[in-house]
Design an enzyme around this catalytic site. Structure first.
Site, PDB file in Angstrom:
ATOM      1  N   GLU A   1       2.258 -10.460   1.061  1.00  0.00           N
ATOM      2  CA  GLU A   1       3.024  -9.319   0.668  1.00  0.00           C
ATOM      3  C   GLU A   1       4.496  -9.049   0.955  1.00  0.00           C
ATOM      4  O   GLU A   1       4.717  -9.603   0.812  1.00  0.00           O
ATOM      5  CB  GLU A   1       2.335  -8.524   2.098  1.00  0.00           C
ATOM      6  CG  GLU A   1       2.674  -7.133   1.523  1.00  0.00           C
ATOM      7  CD  GLU A   1       1.604  -5.737   1.914  1.00  0.00           C
ATOM      8  OE1 GLU A   1       1.645  -4.652   1.848  1.00  0.00           O
ATOM      9  OE2 GLU A   1       0.749  -6.172   3.688  1.00  0.00           O
TER      10      GLU A   1
ATOM     11  N   ASP B   1       0.687 -18.199  -3.764  1.00  0.00           N
ATOM     12  CA  ASP B   1       1.545 -16.719  -4.287  1.00  0.00           C
ATOM     13  C   ASP B   1      -0.576 -16.047  -4.985  1.00  0.00           C
ATOM     14  O   ASP B   1      -0.155 -16.770  -6.014  1.00  0.00           O
ATOM     15  CB  ASP B   1       1.653 -18.090  -5.725  1.00  0.00           C
ATOM     16  CG  ASP B   1       2.345 -16.558  -7.021  1.00  0.00           C
ATOM     17  OD1 ASP B   1       2.767 -15.390  -6.029  1.00  0.00           O
ATOM     18  OD2 ASP B   1       3.120 -16.886  -7.872  1.00  0.00           O
TER      19      ASP B   1
ATOM     20  N   ASP C   1       1.019  -1.248   0.098  1.00  0.00           N
ATOM     21  CA  ASP C   1      -0.199  -0.201   0.174  1.00  0.00           C
ATOM     22  C   ASP C   1       0.739   1.276   0.420  1.00  0.00           C
ATOM     23  O   ASP C   1       1.865   0.975  -0.296  1.00  0.00           O
ATOM     24  CB  ASP C   1      -0.875   0.148   1.128  1.00  0.00           C
ATOM     25  CG  ASP C   1      -0.322   0.083   2.750  1.00  0.00           C
ATOM     26  OD1 ASP C   1      -0.191   0.835   3.038  1.00  0.00           O
ATOM     27  OD2 ASP C   1       0.164  -1.006   3.070  1.00  0.00           O
TER      28      ASP C   1
ATOM     29  N   HIS D   1       0.672  -8.903  -2.729  1.00  0.00           N
ATOM     30  CA  HIS D   1       0.307  -8.191  -2.682  1.00  0.00           C
ATOM     31  C   HIS D   1       0.373  -6.843  -3.006  1.00  0.00           C
ATOM     32  O   HIS D   1       1.493  -6.390  -2.392  1.00  0.00           O
ATOM     33  CB  HIS D   1      -0.541  -8.548  -1.184  1.00  0.00           C
ATOM     34  CG  HIS D   1      -1.403  -7.437  -0.842  1.00  0.00           C
ATOM     35  ND1 HIS D   1      -3.525  -7.581  -0.963  1.00  0.00           N
ATOM     36  CD2 HIS D   1      -1.709  -6.124   0.448  1.00  0.00           C
ATOM     37  CE1 HIS D   1      -3.398  -6.870  -0.631  1.00  0.00           C
ATOM     38  NE2 HIS D   1      -2.749  -5.744   0.080  1.00  0.00           N
TER      39      HIS D   1
END
Length: 642
Positions: A623, A614, A220, A565
């Site tokens: 992530e 995965d 993020d 991720h």
């Protein structure tokens, strides 16, 4: 995990697989062998090994697990299995019989060890084949090359440029597919509030800070001082450990600053340190902060009005979680500072002190700025030693809560003592309950390096400091060697020959890389080859010698992680977006918390080493993060330099 079954892999078939493997930089990429038709390749059954390759002098191991329909019982005796190694022209260069290990509890399978360490001839496209009936189960291709890790050290460092905030990521440094526009520039924010999402009134902050630059923490666009602290320390530590990181001298790394006359590793470090120092509370600032551990009454916090000057804000991120995918420059969420914490303040004190001594003689003005910031932060933490991190937003970023700051105090005092030589800091270091602390190496992994357990960072720094009392430096080295011995002792009793018997927690792959760093320190002190070999075993695990038979490092191996991720490296969500660039480390297996929907689908039936998928939605296993890639970089740099 995408199930991929490949049979009758010969000639053109493998060439097609290589071309389809985005960003493949690993072993066997050139001149693949023509396999005999008898050699079969099956995703679930081939021998697991390092898919990139081996140094000529390093141990070389493959692990073969009994197929799933065989009984995985500890009381069943399994005989040895024949194996061969073939070169790129299909010639048998080595053969032998495997060593039956028995049941590997981490994977729940009976495994065999294949030791082909005697093969030292450099070459590309080697294969290990295990005889099963009249056919062979064949490994991924691999290389033997004294420079087999050279590229990984640069690719794993490039991760940090990819994660930069407030600047465009330019094609001339990363290629067209990974270029992206500038985002969060400027990255200005004030504290969330005055009330948090539980209704507590924090009062807000009487200022807005420009906290541009730094690295996006993970998948993020949040930026966190405590995670940034351990990550930037690890990069700076390599510079200090290697006495100047000559392999990353100006011009060696593909970043915009590579013609400024300063070591490129220090340039990358500075980009993060600029952000961290910008998170410091201005002088003369009074804030309302909760003191002491109030975790049991989070909806009824008790506040104290304090002089918060010099403290560091814990983190900054979006008000709400953004969608996946979401390119940074398309992020329209409002961004906020979280309130200062003692642990963030000490992370700043430690890394800024480290920064001060590394930049001395390189950029003296910047070194002075770092030292002023470090001393201000440490003084603030002494004044307010019990301000814990408490989330004020309901989403948008990770919590990074930590109820204990003794380890951060020790680490920060150690860095300040090394930098300044001042008696005040030496006294604090020696009086700390964490004095000369190093990971225990026990089955629980007590003291293992992580963002919430940083005492070992202080000890590692003390062990290589040139101008400190000999008893302190020698004691630090002895503690590290003791940890390395505990890690090495675990290898013989683990099926995949890895020093890891502790639970597999979130970010377990970083645990492996950090253990490799400890072993490397011990090797540098003693020149004991066993420590170096143990670090190789850990790298082998990360690059494919694991029960999932996947390289957890993108672009390294034919079956490498491809779907992290991440909000930009997300082709499974949007075909116009790129896969991860080479050199990105996935978080790895964890069997403590089925936090995401993707992992929940397999969680009931997975073992500690197999609780991994995965998949872009598996944020709890797949992530990526700065504090995971940092020790991968460190370990790759060490191995490639030996």
């Amino acid at each position: 995990m995408a199930k991929r079954v490949l049979t009758s892999v010969i000639g053109m078939g493998l060439a097609l697989i290589v071309s389809a493997c985005a960003g493949f930089y690993g072993g066997g990429a050139v001149g693949q062998p023509q396999f005999p038709k008898a050699l079969q390749y099956h995703y679930k059954e081939f021998p697991a090994l390092n898919q990139t390759g081996f140094l000529p002098v390093s141990p070389k191991m493959a692990i073969y697990a009994v197929p799933e329909d065989a009984p995985a019982r500890s009381d069943v005796a399994y005989g040895p299995i024949e194996w061969v190694v073939k070169d790129a022209i299909n010639k048998i260069v080595l053969s032998g019989t495997s060593e039956p290990f028995g049941l590997n509890t981490g994977s729940g399978k009976v495994v065999y060890r294949i030791d082909f360490s005697s093969l030292k001839t450099p070459g590309q496209g080697y294969l290990v084949g295990v005889k099963q009936g009249q056919s062979y189960k064949v490994s991924q291709p691999f290389d033997i090359d004294p420079k087999v890790y050279d590229r990984l050290r640069y690719d794993s460092l490039a991760f940090f440029y990819h994660q930069r905030a407030s600047v465009a990521i330019e094609a001339k440094y990363v290629g067209e597919r990974w270029a992206r526009p500038v985002a969060h520039n400027p990255d200005k924010a004030t504290c969330y509030g005055p009330k948090d999402f539980r209704g507590n009134d924090w009062g807000g902050c009487p200022y807005t800070l420009d906290v541009s630059k730094g690295w996006y923490d993970a998948g993020d666009q949040g930026k966190y001082v405590v995670n940034g602290g351990i990550a930037v320390w690890t990069l700076m530590n390599w510079y200090e450990f290697s006495k100047g990181a000559s392999d990353f001298a100006d011009g060696k790394v593909h970043i915009p600053e590579n013609t400024n006359g300063i070591n490129d590793l220090l340039d990358e470090v500075r980009f993060e340190m600029d952000f961290m120092m910008a998170m410091q509370v201005p002088d003369g600032t009074t804030l309302k902060l909760p003191r002491g551990n109030q975790m049991k009454t989070l909806d009824k916090l008790q506040f104290s009005t304090v002089d918060a000057s010099g403290m560091a804000h814990h983190k900054m991120h979006d008000e709400h979680w953004t969608a996946v995918p979401m390119l940074p420059h398309l992020d329209t969420e409002k961004r906020y500072l979280s309130y200062p914490s003692t642990t963030a303040t000490l992370n700043l004190a430690a890394t800024a002190a480290q920064c001060a001594r590394l930049f001395k003689g390189v950029d003296d003005a910047y070194a002075a700025k770092c030292l002023i910031s470090a001393k201000r932060a440490f003084a603030a933490a002494q004044r307010l030693p019990d301000v814990l991190a408490i989330d004020v937003l309901q989403g948008g970023g990770g919590g990074y809560g930590d109820p204990k700051a003794t380890d951060e105090f020790y680490w920060a005092a150690a860095e300040l003592f090394i930098t300044t030589g001042e008696a005040e800091y030496e006294k604090i270091v020696r009086a700390s309950p964490d004095y000369l602390a190093s990971p225990s190496g026990d089955a629980q992994g007590n003291g293992d390096i992580s963002w919430g357990s940083v005492q070992a960072l202080g000890t590692l720094s003390l062990s290589i400091a040139p101008n400190i009392p000999a008893d302190m430096r020698d004691g630090a080295r002895q503690a590290i060697i003791k940890t390395a011995d505990a890690y090495a002792a675990q290898t013989a009793g683990e099926g995949y020959m890895i020093p890891m018997t502790r639970p597999y927690v979130w970010g377990s792959n970083a645990d492996f890389a950090n253990r490799g760093m400890i072993l490397s320190y011990a090797h540098s002190f003693t020149k004991n080859q066993n420590y170096f070999d143990q670090s190789i075993h850990l790298m082998d695990y990360l690059l494919g010698r694991n029960p999932n038979m996947i390289s957890y490092v993108s672009g390294y191996g034919l079956n490498a992680m491809q779907h992290p991720h991440h909000r930009f490296w997300a082709p499974s969500k949007d075909k116009t977006l790129p896969p991860p660039p080479p050199g990105v480390l996935a978080g790895g297996p964890q069997n403590r918390n089925a936090a995401d929907p993707a992992l929940k689908e397999i969680f009931a039936n997975c073992k500690p080493q197999t609780c991994y998928i995965d998949h872009i939605d598996s944020y709890s296993t797949n992530e990526v993060a700065i504090n995971w890639n940092a020790p991968l970089f460190w370990l790759a740099a060490y191995i490639s330099s030996n």
